[in-house]
Motif scaffolding. Structure first.
Motif, PDB file in Angstrom:
ATOM      1  N   SER A   6       0.844  -1.196   0.000  1.00 60.66           N
ATOM      2  CA  SER A   6       0.000   0.000   0.000  1.00 60.66           C
ATOM      3  C   SER A   6       0.877   1.242   0.000  1.00 60.66           C
ATOM      4  N   VAL A   7       0.267   2.384  -0.305  1.00 60.45           N
ATOM      5  CA  VAL A   7       1.011   3.653  -0.314  1.00 60.45           C
ATOM      6  C   VAL A   7       1.224   4.121   1.125  1.00 60.45           C
ATOM      7  N   SER A   9       3.431   6.933   1.725  1.00 61.32           N
ATOM      8  CA  SER A   9       3.446   8.384   1.524  1.00 61.32           C
ATOM      9  C   SER A   9       3.163   8.675   0.066  1.00 61.32           C
ATOM     10  N   ASP A  10       2.187   9.548  -0.197  1.00 63.48           N
ATOM     11  CA  ASP A  10       1.850   9.871  -1.587  1.00 63.48           C
ATOM     12  C   ASP A  10       2.630  11.075  -2.099  1.00 63.48           C
ATOM     13  N   HIS A  11       3.644  11.517  -1.327  1.00 62.60           N
ATOM     14  CA  HIS A  11       4.531  12.571  -1.828  1.00 62.60           C
ATOM     15  C   HIS A  11       5.364  11.984  -2.963  1.00 62.60           C
ATOM     16  N   VAL A  12       5.288  12.574  -4.148  1.00 62.96           N
ATOM     17  CA  VAL A  12       5.945  12.023  -5.330  1.00 62.96           C
ATOM     18  C   VAL A  12       7.375  12.559  -5.446  1.00 62.96           C
ATOM     19  N   ASP A 269       1.762   5.751  -9.953  1.00 65.72           N
ATOM     20  CA  ASP A 269       2.218   5.835  -8.565  1.00 65.72           C
ATOM     21  C   ASP A 269       3.730   5.976  -8.446  1.00 65.72           C
ATOM     22  N   LYS A 272       6.162   7.496  -5.373  1.00 68.13           N
ATOM     23  CA  LYS A 272       5.590   7.400  -4.033  1.00 68.13           C
ATOM     24  C   LYS A 272       6.389   6.394  -3.200  1.00 68.13           C
TER      25      LYS A 272
END
Length: 290
Positions: A6-7, A9-12, A269, A272
């Motif tokens: 799963s993600v 942190s969604d900071h790219v 994604d 991430k």
């Protein structure tokens, strides 16, 4: 294995790398190398961005107040409270064409540190050893140093030149982290899809490796045999780290670097940071001795 990734942190990040977990604070740190950013995620789940002003790729704990950050100019002490960086040991600081890359702390507190060309010039990088203020070059002529990792007892070190795809192991002095003898081949990946990137070694001697370009995290037994392969939802996973109160899960950084517009659209994604919710017998990073 579906459903275990799963993600986190969604900071790219264009080039996410160097994850390291601090068990004292429960914080995960990692880097967006080419943008000179240090990322921090605490128990709240929010991601904080620290702008460093230079490319950086690895971090180690010195004590409760200080960290050691590996940047394109060398090792910098970072005051945790203020974020201030102070140069401690220059490494290729006079060479503006190279930067830091993969690095990890040996169980004795020594720091192995890899450098490489910012433009991927062949054989422009090296691997260094730092311990209690002393710096030595261990290996040179390396294009992309990666997979620096150690057995729990400190008797074995691993590393790779990702360009050559030959994962190496070398005996180490557990008291100093210095190599003993010549490196030997641990895994020949020249016929494999993707590239051997960052690795960590668990308490059972299993080496967990992020395979850049193959959308997998692979686990290799001490004899080099592949024992598990975990699919990742991105094409370029870059480096794992043990996280959690028991160091029993894996965080994995990723990147969208080198992708064209179509590749990025097919890899939404990318960049991430992910959680592999699969039980591992991990261990915490030792503190570095400066």
């Amino acid at each position: 294995m579906t459903g275990i990734v799963s993600v986190l942190s969604d900071h790219v990040c264009e080039l996410g790398e160097g994850p390291s977990y601090d068990p004292t604070t429960g914080k995960l740190f990692w880097f967006n190398i080419v943008h000179g950013q240090l990322l921090e995620r605490g128990r709240s789940g929010a991601t904080k961005v620290h702008d460093l002003g230079q490319m950086a790729s690895a971090i180690a704990i010195v004590d409760d107040k200080r960290q050691l950050v590996f940047t394109e100019t060398g090792l910098h002490l970072r005051d945790i409270a203020t974020g201030k960086l102070t140069l401690h040991t220059p490494i290729e600081a006079e060479n503006g064409s190279t930067r830091s890359n993969d690095a990890r702390v040996h169980p004795c507190g020594a720091f192995w540190l890899g450098t490489m060309s910012k433009t991927h010039e062949k054989k422009a990088g090296a691997i260094y050893w730092f311990f209690k203020g002393e710096l030595r070059k261990l290996y040179d002529g390396i294009t992309v140093p990666n997979s620096i990792a150690f057995s729990e007892d400190g008797a074995v070190a691993y590393y790779v030149d990702s360009e050559e795809k030959l994962l190496m192991r070398v005996d180490c002095d557990p008291a100093t982290g210095l190599p003993l003898g010549e490196p030997k081949l641990f895994g020949d990946h020249r016929q494999s899809v993707g590239y051997v990137d960052g690795s960590v070694v668990d308490r059972d001697g299993i080496l967990w490796n992020a395979c850049w370009g193959a959308s997998t995290v692979n686990a290799f037994a001490p004899d080099g045999k592949l024992v598990r392969s975990i699919p990742m939802p991105v094409s370029q996973p870059s480096c794992p780290a043990f996280i959690g109160a028991e160091a029993d899960r894996l965080a994995v950084t990723s990147a969208w670097a080198d992708q064209n517009e179509a590749q990025r659209a097919a890899d939404p994604d990318a960049g991430k940071t992910f959680l592999i919710d699969f039980p591992v017998r991990g261990r915490f990073e030792p503190r570095v001795l400066i």
